[in-house]
Design a protein around this motif. Structure first.
Motif, mmCIF file in Angstrom:
data_model
loop_
_atom_site.group_PDB
_atom_site.id
_atom_site.type_symbol
_atom_site.label_atom_id
_atom_site.label_comp_id
_atom_site.label_asym_id
_atom_site.label_seq_id
_atom_site.Cartn_x
_atom_site.Cartn_y
_atom_site.Cartn_z
ATOM 1 N N LEU A 4 0.860 -1.187 0.000
ATOM 2 C CA LEU A 4 0.000 0.000 0.000
ATOM 3 C C LEU A 4 0.894 1.234 0.000
ATOM 4 O O LEU A 4 1.643 1.465 0.948
ATOM 5 N N SER A 5 0.828 2.002 -1.084
ATOM 6 C CA SER A 5 1.553 3.265 -1.149
ATOM 7 C C SER A 5 0.576 4.367 -0.732
ATOM 8 O O SER A 5 -0.605 4.324 -1.092
ATOM 9 N N VAL A 6 1.049 5.340 0.013
ATOM 10 C CA VAL A 6 0.176 6.422 0.481
ATOM 11 C C VAL A 6 0.831 7.746 0.088
ATOM 12 O O VAL A 6 1.942 8.044 0.548
ATOM 13 N N ALA A 7 0.177 8.499 -0.793
ATOM 14 C CA ALA A 7 0.805 9.717 -1.313
ATOM 15 C C ALA A 7 -0.247 10.792 -1.545
ATOM 16 O O ALA A 7 -1.375 10.506 -1.954
ATOM 17 N N ALA A 8 0.133 12.033 -1.318
ATOM 18 C CA ALA A 8 -0.798 13.148 -1.477
ATOM 19 C C ALA A 8 -0.943 13.598 -2.928
ATOM 20 O O ALA A 8 -1.820 14.396 -3.251
ATOM 21 N N GLU A 9 -0.062 13.121 -3.802
ATOM 22 C CA GLU A 9 -0.141 13.493 -5.228
ATOM 23 C C GLU A 9 0.209 12.266 -6.058
ATOM 24 O O GLU A 9 0.995 11.421 -5.617
ATOM 25 N N ILE A 10 -0.314 12.224 -7.261
ATOM 26 C CA ILE A 10 0.087 11.146 -8.171
ATOM 27 C C ILE A 10 -0.108 11.607 -9.621
ATOM 28 O O ILE A 10 -1.172 12.128 -9.984
ATOM 29 N N PHE A 11 0.945 11.478 -10.413
ATOM 30 C CA PHE A 11 0.838 11.791 -11.836
ATOM 31 C C PHE A 11 0.077 10.653 -12.516
ATOM 32 O O PHE A 11 0.300 9.497 -12.165
ATOM 33 N N PRO A 12 -0.836 10.873 -13.433
ATOM 34 C CA PRO A 12 -1.168 12.132 -14.091
ATOM 35 C C PRO A 12 -2.386 12.862 -13.499
ATOM 36 O O PRO A 12 -2.949 13.727 -14.161
ATOM 37 N N LEU A 13 -2.768 12.561 -12.268
ATOM 38 C CA LEU A 13 -4.027 13.110 -11.762
ATOM 39 C C LEU A 13 -3.876 14.386 -10.958
ATOM 40 O O LEU A 13 -4.709 15.285 -11.043
ATOM 41 N N VAL A 14 -2.855 14.445 -10.144
ATOM 42 C CA VAL A 14 -2.649 15.660 -9.345
ATOM 43 C C VAL A 14 -1.158 15.784 -9.093
ATOM 44 O O VAL A 14 -0.520 14.849 -8.625
ATOM 45 N N LYS A 15 -0.609 16.969 -9.461
ATOM 46 C CA LYS A 15 0.850 17.121 -9.385
ATOM 47 C C LYS A 15 1.226 18.551 -9.033
ATOM 48 O O LYS A 15 0.797 19.487 -9.693
ATOM 49 N N THR A 16 2.012 18.697 -7.954
ATOM 50 C CA THR A 16 2.643 20.005 -7.735
ATOM 51 C C THR A 16 4.156 19.881 -7.873
ATOM 52 O O THR A 16 4.862 20.863 -7.796
ATOM 53 N N GLY A 17 4.664 18.667 -8.043
ATOM 54 C CA GLY A 17 6.108 18.511 -8.191
ATOM 55 C C GLY A 17 6.498 17.046 -8.326
ATOM 56 O O GLY A 17 5.679 16.194 -8.685
ATOM 57 N N GLY A 18 7.766 16.780 -7.984
ATOM 58 C CA GLY A 18 8.364 15.472 -8.242
ATOM 59 C C GLY A 18 7.729 14.320 -7.480
ATOM 60 O O GLY A 18 7.760 13.177 -7.952
ATOM 61 N N LEU A 19 7.148 14.590 -6.307
ATOM 62 C CA LEU A 19 6.477 13.526 -5.553
ATOM 63 C C LEU A 19 5.444 12.812 -6.425
ATOM 64 O O LEU A 19 5.339 11.580 -6.423
ATOM 65 N N ALA A 20 4.679 13.594 -7.195
ATOM 66 C CA ALA A 20 3.635 13.008 -8.046
ATOM 67 C C ALA A 20 4.254 12.086 -9.094
ATOM 68 O O ALA A 20 3.738 10.992 -9.364
ATOM 69 N N ASP A 21 5.353 12.530 -9.688
ATOM 70 C CA ASP A 21 5.994 11.715 -10.727
ATOM 71 C C ASP A 21 6.452 10.373 -10.146
ATOM 72 O O ASP A 21 6.278 9.316 -10.762
ATOM 73 N N VAL A 22 7.026 10.423 -8.950
ATOM 74 C CA VAL A 22 7.526 9.194 -8.338
ATOM 75 C C VAL A 22 6.351 8.292 -7.943
ATOM 76 O O VAL A 22 6.340 7.092 -8.250
ATOM 77 N N ALA A 23 5.340 8.872 -7.304
ATOM 78 C CA ALA A 23 4.193 8.054 -6.873
ATOM 79 C C ALA A 23 3.495 7.430 -8.080
ATOM 80 O O ALA A 23 2.959 6.325 -7.995
ATOM 81 N N GLY A 24 3.541 8.108 -9.221
ATOM 82 C CA GLY A 24 2.865 7.592 -10.413
ATOM 83 C C GLY A 24 3.683 6.580 -11.193
ATOM 84 O O GLY A 24 3.116 5.764 -11.934
ATOM 85 N N SER A 25 4.999 6.616 -11.048
ATOM 86 C CA SER A 25 5.803 5.720 -11.893
ATOM 87 C C SER A 25 6.358 4.509 -11.144
ATOM 88 O O SER A 25 6.605 3.468 -11.759
ATOM 89 N N LEU A 26 6.532 4.610 -9.828
ATOM 90 C CA LEU A 26 7.091 3.470 -9.090
ATOM 91 C C LEU A 26 6.214 2.210 -9.168
ATOM 92 O O LEU A 26 6.749 1.108 -9.358
ATOM 93 N N PRO A 27 4.878 2.335 -9.039
ATOM 94 C CA PRO A 27 4.063 1.113 -9.081
ATOM 95 C C PRO A 27 4.264 0.303 -10.371
ATOM 96 O O PRO A 27 4.366 -0.926 -10.331
ATOM 97 N N LYS A 28 4.378 1.010 -11.504
ATOM 98 C CA LYS A 28 4.573 0.292 -12.787
ATOM 99 C C LYS A 28 5.907 -0.431 -12.768
ATOM 100 O O LYS A 28 6.031 -1.559 -13.236
ATOM 101 N N ALA A 29 6.928 0.243 -12.230
ATOM 102 C CA ALA A 29 8.276 -0.330 -12.233
ATOM 103 C C ALA A 29 8.368 -1.551 -11.313
ATOM 104 O O ALA A 29 9.195 -2.435 -11.535
ATOM 105 N N LEU A 30 7.522 -1.607 -10.299
ATOM 106 C CA LEU A 30 7.612 -2.720 -9.342
ATOM 107 C C LEU A 30 6.907 -3.978 -9.829
ATOM 108 O O LEU A 30 7.126 -5.064 -9.298
#
Ligand SMILES: Nc1ncnc2c1ncn2[C@@H]1O[C@H](COP(=O)(O)OP(=O)(O)O[C@H]2O[C@H](CO)[C@@H](O)[C@H](O)[C@H]2O)[C@@H](O)[C@H]1O
Length: 484
Positions: A4-30
């Motif tokens: 279970l990943s818990v994040a306040a932002e996730i690309f491509p839905l809500v992004k103010t910076g790099g946190l969103a990019d990481v939260a959005g791309s790590l699941p695919k990579a895993l």
């Protein structure tokens, strides 16, 4: 394994910076490591509106005073849980601040509610899906580890990632009683932070493992200069800290198949960058030039050193360079760049705000990407720049120092250099770096070698996802030993 990943932002839905990019791309990579990561995010309208086949899985009549529904759904290959709590998350400003950039006064409650629900999902609240690990990101999610540790009968290993220790979620101590945590959670080993509540601090204490987004930043934040008050906690947790450099989503950032750019290209055929460069100068209303086109896509803040860049624009003009700025942030830095654009309209163009499309076009057309950060936990912009053959000029700090190879004599000779690093991180250091860059730029074969080496660099999640997978494996193995 389920995470279970818990994040306040996730690309491509809500992004103010790099946190969103990481939260959005790590699941695919895993996925290729046999890890199924599902991410809990706040139910902002952009999230709830995008969920395919949203299924309500739990209803809260009064969650910290608001009604809420926990939804499950999918978007763009991501498996999501969304906490749909309109009273908390349907607001006209951004995820954390109102339209004037002021923090919402109830952020302590919004992210406590979010974290409380995360701890319940971690404890097996959702039928047919039990996570083996909870992985929280930054202060907005850090309290989930505290709830799990102090207020749950079910325990699973807890991981916290620090993307930026400058943001800590510090609130007055009197709010503690409203969090519904047992008294013992307010202690020096828990949430207590210089007499206040520290959400990130509490998460750091409650985590079984702490990951930081580069090994260099992991070391840096153990010192008072970079630790921002948390250096003591970081030192105390030293044995449980691991630095893992971020990867990038190479499907989203792929110059060979980028829908936003006019002419696609790859490391084998970098020449088509030229039409992209021409189109970029046209787009920003700048005259064509044989001089270097610098760019910076950034939050316009002190952390990012954008005040330093604004102070040296005359150097870029004197070198007959162009400068394209895209981003927003502190009003005085925004104004400094707008003013520079008015003073040097043939050399400097500014577009305030942030749009993915512009970011892609700039990476594909500019010659060099300026990243003058005073501190930078990892940094993604320089990684995107590498992949697009846009040579990164970076401050020697944090993740920037370990992802870019400086064009010193030895690195150039070995054909290993990928950019320019500079230090000290001040206006003199930056001016010197600009002059060095222009010299390199004038030697076409040297410049092309920098571009080629950069484009060949593997900045994908490949290696780093394996490190997360290994960490999860170690934690669950240790957990099973304890249980057994
Ligand atoms: N004004 C703006 N508004 C919105 N988006 C903008 C923007 N300017 C740039 N962006 C985009 O946001 C991302 C920036 O990510 P970075 O990692 O470089 O920094 P950030 O400080 O946000 O992230 C923090 O978390 C990440 C992820 O761990 C770390 O890499 C980093 O060092 C740390 O500071 C890029 O995708 C960029 O295109």
């Amino acid at each position: 394994m389920n995470v279970l990943s818990v994040a306040a932002e996730i690309f491509p839905l809500v992004k103010t910076g790099g946190l969103a990019d990481v939260a959005g791309s790590l699941p695919k990579a895993l996925k290729s490591h046999g890890i199924r990561m599902r991410t809990l995010v706040p139910g902002y309208p952009s999230v709830v509106g995008a969920l395919d086949e949203a299924t309500p899985i739990a209803r809260y009549e009064c969650l910290f005073g608001e009604s809420a529904t926990l939804l499950a759904g999918r978007v763009a290959g991501l498996e999501l849980f969304a906490l749909d709590a309109p009273g908390f998350f349907h607001r006209s400003g951004g995820p954390y601040t109102d339209e004037h950039g002021i923090d919402y006064p109830d952020n302590w409650k919004r992210f406590a509610a979010f974290s409380f629900v995360a701890s319940q999902v971690a404890a097996g609240f959702v039928q047919h899906w039990r996570p083996d690990i909870i992985h929280a990101h930054d202060w907005h999610a850090a309290l989930s580890l505290v709830y799990l540790k102090y207020a749950s009968d079910v325990q699973i290993p807890r991981v916290l990632t620090v993307h930026n220790i400058a943001f800590q979620g510090q609130f007055p101590a009197h709010l503690f009683s409203a969090l519904g945590l047992p008294d013992k959670a307010y202690s020096i080993d828990g949430l207590e932070y210089y007499g206040d509540l520290g959400y990130l601090k509490g998460g750091l204490q409650a985590a079984d493992a702490i990951t930081v987004v580069s090994p260099t930043y992991a070391r840096e934040i153990m010192s008072p200069t970079f630790g921002m008050g948390l250096e003591g906690v970081m030192n105390a947790r030293h044995d449980d800290v691991v630095g893992i450099v971020n990867g990038i989503d190479t499907d989203v950032w792929d110059p060979a198949a980028d829908p936003y750019i006019g002419h696609c290209y790859s490391a084998k055929t970098p020449l088509p960058r030229l039409p992209n460069r021409e189109a970029l100068l046209d787009l920003f209303g700048l005259p064509q030039t044989s001089g270097p086109v610098f760019a910076s896509i950034n939050r316009l803040t002190w952390q990012k050193g954008m005040d330093l860049l604004a102070a040296v624009v005359d150097e870029i003009v004197a070198l007959d360079g162009r400068l394209i700025i895209h981003g927003n942030g502190d009003a005085d830095i925004e104004e400094a760049f707008l003013d520079a654009g008015r003073r040097f309209p043939r050399h400097i163009a500014v577009r305030l705000g942030y749009e993915e499309e512009f970011a892609h076009k700039i990476h594909a057309g500019a010659d060099a990407m300026l990243v003058p950060s005073r501190f930078e936990p990892c940094g993604l912009t320089q990684l995107y720049a590498l992949r697009y053959g846009c040579v990164p000029i970076v401050a020697r700090t944090g993740g920037l120092s370990e992802t870019i190879i400086d064009a010193n004599v030895a690195a150039l000779q070995a054909q290993a250099a990928t950019g320019v690093q500079f230090s000290p991180v001040d206006t003199n250091g930056l001016r010197h770096a600009l002059r060095r860059t222009v010299k390199l730029y004038r030697h076409r074969h040297v410049w092309e070698s920098l571009q080629r080496q950069g484009m060949k660099t593997d900045s994908s999640w490949h290696r780093s996802a394996a490190k997360y997978a290994e960490l999860y494996g170690d934690l669950t193995a240790a957990d099973m030993r304890l249980a057994g």
